[in-house]
Design a protein around this motif. Structure first.
Motif, PDB file in Angstrom:
ATOM      1  N   THR A  23      -9.821 -30.811  23.021  1.00 18.85           N
ATOM      2  CA  THR A  23     -10.767 -29.691  23.051  1.00 18.85           C
ATOM      3  C   THR A  23     -10.699 -28.956  24.387  1.00 18.85           C
ATOM      4  OG1 THR A  23     -12.302 -30.746  21.491  1.00 18.85           O
ATOM      5  CG2 THR A  23     -13.213 -29.054  22.953  1.00 18.85           C
ATOM      6  N   GLU A  24     -10.646 -29.694  25.481  1.00 19.57           N
ATOM      7  CA  GLU A  24     -10.510 -29.071  26.799  1.00 19.57           C
ATOM      8  C   GLU A  24      -9.211 -28.283  26.893  1.00 19.57           C
ATOM      9  OE1 GLU A  24     -12.340 -31.675  30.280  1.00 19.57           O
ATOM     10  OE2 GLU A  24     -11.263 -32.936  28.852  1.00 19.57           O
TER      11      GLU A  24
ATOM     12  N   LYS B  53     -16.886 -27.540  22.284  1.00 16.96           N
ATOM     13  CA  LYS B  53     -17.245 -28.470  23.357  1.00 16.96           C
ATOM     14  C   LYS B  53     -18.652 -29.023  23.173  1.00 16.96           C
ATOM     15  CE  LYS B  53     -17.531 -28.514  28.448  1.00 16.96           C
ATOM     16  NZ  LYS B  53     -17.331 -27.692  29.673  1.00 16.96           N
ATOM     17  N   TYR B  54     -19.528 -28.229  22.551  1.00 16.09           N
ATOM     18  CA  TYR B  54     -20.935 -28.602  22.420  1.00 16.09           C
ATOM     19  C   TYR B  54     -21.332 -28.953  20.996  1.00 16.09           C
ATOM     20  CZ  TYR B  54     -20.904 -26.484  27.006  1.00 16.09           C
ATOM     21  OH  TYR B  54     -20.602 -26.181  28.311  1.00 16.09           O
TER      22      TYR B  54
ATOM     23  N   LEU C  64     -15.760 -21.699  23.372  1.00 12.74           N
ATOM     24  CA  LEU C  64     -16.362 -22.842  24.044  1.00 12.74           C
ATOM     25  C   LEU C  64     -17.200 -23.716  23.118  1.00 12.74           C
ATOM     26  CD1 LEU C  64     -17.663 -21.310  27.418  1.00 12.74           C
ATOM     27  CD2 LEU C  64     -15.937 -23.096  27.183  1.00 12.74           C
TER      28      LEU C  64
ATOM     29  N   THR D 153     -15.467 -22.159  31.622  1.00 15.11           N
ATOM     30  CA  THR D 153     -15.336 -23.501  31.061  1.00 15.11           C
ATOM     31  C   THR D 153     -16.655 -24.153  30.674  1.00 15.11           C
ATOM     32  OG1 THR D 153     -15.281 -24.300  33.347  1.00 15.11           O
ATOM     33  CG2 THR D 153     -13.161 -24.025  32.221  1.00 15.11           C
ATOM     34  N   ARG D 154     -17.758 -23.399  30.695  1.00 16.22           N
ATOM     35  CA  ARG D 154     -19.051 -24.010  30.383  1.00 16.22           C
ATOM     36  C   ARG D 154     -20.074 -22.969  29.965  1.00 16.22           C
ATOM     37  NH1 ARG D 154     -17.970 -24.853  35.458  1.00 16.22           N
ATOM     38  NH2 ARG D 154     -17.988 -27.119  35.228  1.00 16.22           N
TER      39      ARG D 154
END
Length: 390
Positions: A376-377, A56-57, A53, A20-21
Motif C-alpha cells: 500500500t505504501e 491506507k486508512y 491515500l 503521504t498522510r
C-alpha cells in the motif's frame, strides 16, 4: 453515529508532508489529531482523505448504515469544542468565522450546503499552514499532557537527575523510561517521557517537551520547548521548537529549530538549519499547491522535511526550506529552499532519485526498526512519483 475526520482542500497546503498522510495523522503536541479525537470521544474515528491515500486508512465507513458526524481533520480539539461538536443534531453544522468545523450530515460524507449553520462562540485552533505545526505545538503539548496523565501516576524520576521546577508543571514518566544524570526544567511547561524512551546522560531538557514511545535522546542533547520527538525517533545535538513525527533520526550534533520533520527522515551529522534571516525580515516558504512563495509572517521559521527525506553530513538548510518525499540532500553550500520530491543532489543541482531505488531504501530503513514497507505504501509513493516526476 460514525465519526469521520474529513480532509478538506486545505490538505493541499500541507504538501509535501501531506503527500503521504491525512491531516488527521499530523502529530502536534504529543498525539496526532486522530489520536486526540479518540481520547475525547472514546471511539475510533474513520478518516476520509484523497482517493490515492484512502487505502491506507480503510473504507469501513462506506458500509456504515448509521449517520455521519464529520469533523474537519485540521481542527485541534479541546473539551469545549468536543462538547459543541457532539451536541450537533442532524442537519446542523458548526463554523467559526467562516471556517467549517463539523457537521451532523445523516448519510452524506461531504460538507452540506443546506444545513443550519451555528457559530462556535469560543476560540479554536485550526491548522491552515505548515508552520502552524510548530507554532501551535506549545498549546497542544500542554493540553495533551493533561489528557494523557490525568488520574495516572508517573514512574519515579531517578535521583541522579536534576529537576528545576516552580511547581506549576511537572515531569511524567511512562513505564520503561530510562533516564540518568540529566537536567530537566519544567518552569515553562511540562516534560512527558513516553513508554520505553531513553534519555541518555548529560541531556538538558527545557519544557514543554514530549518524547514519544521508544524514542532515544542521545548523550548531551540540548532541547528547548516547545518540542515534540515522536515515537521511535533518535535525536541529539540542539533542537528548539520543532516537531518530529516519528521514526526519524537526527542522532548527531547540529541545530534544528522551528522545523517540522516527517517520518523516516535521516539528518546526517552536523546538519544545521537557519531559522532566522540575517536582516530579521519575515521568512517565506514554497507552497507546492499554489506554486509560489508565501509569507509566513514569522521571523523564526526553519525547515520542513517530508517522509524519507535525508541530508548528508554538514548539510546547511536555509530559512524556510521545504524538502519533498525521498529528497536526498548533500554537498557543500546551501541547497535551494525548494527541494522537490525524489530529488537527489544539492547546491550544484539535482537528479531524479530512481523510484525502485527509493523503494529499496525504504525497505532497508523500515527493516532496521522491524517494520515492513508495505505494498500500500509503495502504491502511494508510485502515485506521488508519477504525479511529480514528468
Amino acid at each position: 453515529m460514525q465519526i469521520v475526520l474529513l480532509d478538506t482542500d486545505i490538505h493541499n497546503h500541507f504538501l509535501p508532508l501531506s503527500y503521504t498522510r491525512s491531516l488527521a495523522e499530523i502529530r502536534i503536541g504529543i498525539l496526532t489529531i486522530h489520536e486526540k479525537w479518540k481520547h475525547y470521544t472514546g471511539k475510533q474515528a474513520a478518516i476520509k482523505t484523497k482517493n490515492y491515500l484512502q487505502k491506507k486508512y480503510g473504507y469501513t465507513f462506506l458500509n456504515e448504515q448509521n449517520d455521519f458526524l464529520i469533523i474537519n481533520s485540521a481542527l485541534l480539539p479541546d473539551q469545549q469544542i468536543y462538547v459543541a461538536v457532539m451536541n450537533l443534531t442532524k442537519g446542523e453544522s458548526l463554523y467559526k468565522n467562516g471556517n467549517w468545523l463539523a457537521s451532523y450530515t445523516g448519510n452524506e460524507l461531504k460538507i452540506p450546503d443546506n444545513d443550519i449553520k451555528k457559530e462556535y462562540p469560543n476560540e479554536v485552533n485550526i491548522l491552515n499552514n505548515l508552520w502552524n505545526i510548530f507554532q501551535y505545538n506549545e498549546t497542544e503539548l500542554k493540553k495533551d499532557y493533561l489528557l494523557l496523565t490525568q488520574n495516572k501516576k508517573s514512574q519515579p524520576l531517578p535521583q541522579s537527575n536534576t529537576l528545576i521546577t516552580d511547581g506549576n508543571y511537572d515531569v511524567f514518566l511512562e513505564e520503561g523510561v530510562t533516564i540518568e544524570a540529566c537536567i530537566l526544567n519544567t518552569k515553562q511547561g511540562p516534560i512527558y517521557l513516553g513508554k520505553n524512551s531513553e534519555i541518555m546522560e548529560g541531556s538538558m531538557l527545557r519544557g514543554p517537551i514530549a518524547i514519544g514511545d521508544n524514542a532515544q535522546i542521545k548523550m548531551g542533547t540540548k532541547m528547548y520547548g516547545a518540542t515534540t520527538i515522536g515515537p521511535g525517533c533518535k535525536v541529539g545535538g540542539e533542537i528548539n521548537n520543532s516537531v518530529f513525527f516519528g521514526n526519524s533520526n537526527k542522532a548527531h550534533d547540529g541545530f534544528i529549530g522551528n522545523s517540522v520533520i516527517g517520518e523516516w527522515c535521516n539528518l546526517g551529522a552536523d546538519t544545521n538549519n537557519s531559522n532566522l534571516k540575517n536582516n530579521y525580515s519575515n521568512v517565506k516558504i514554497w507552497n507546492e499547491h499554489t506554486l509560489e512563495y508565501i509569507d509566513t509572517n514569522l521571523q523564526f521559521c526553519g525547515a520542513f522535511l517530508a517522509d524519507f527525506a535525508r541530508t548528508g553530513i554538514n548539510t546547511m538548510l536555509n530559512t524556510g526550506t521545504v524538502a519533498g518525499v525521498f529528497a536526498n540532500i548533500f554537498g557543500g553550500d546551501f541547497p535551494p529552499k525548494k527541494i522537490p520530491s525524489f530529488a537527489w543532489g544539492g547546491a550544484a543541482g539535482f537528479e531524479v532519485f530512481d523510484f525502485d531505488k527509493a523503494c529499496a531504501l525504504a525497505e532497508k530503513v523500515k527493516a532496521r526498526r522491524n517494520q515492513t514497507f508495505t505494498d500500500t505504501e509503495k502504491e502511494i509513493y508510485r502515485y506521488i512519483f508519477s504525479a511529480i516526476v514528468k
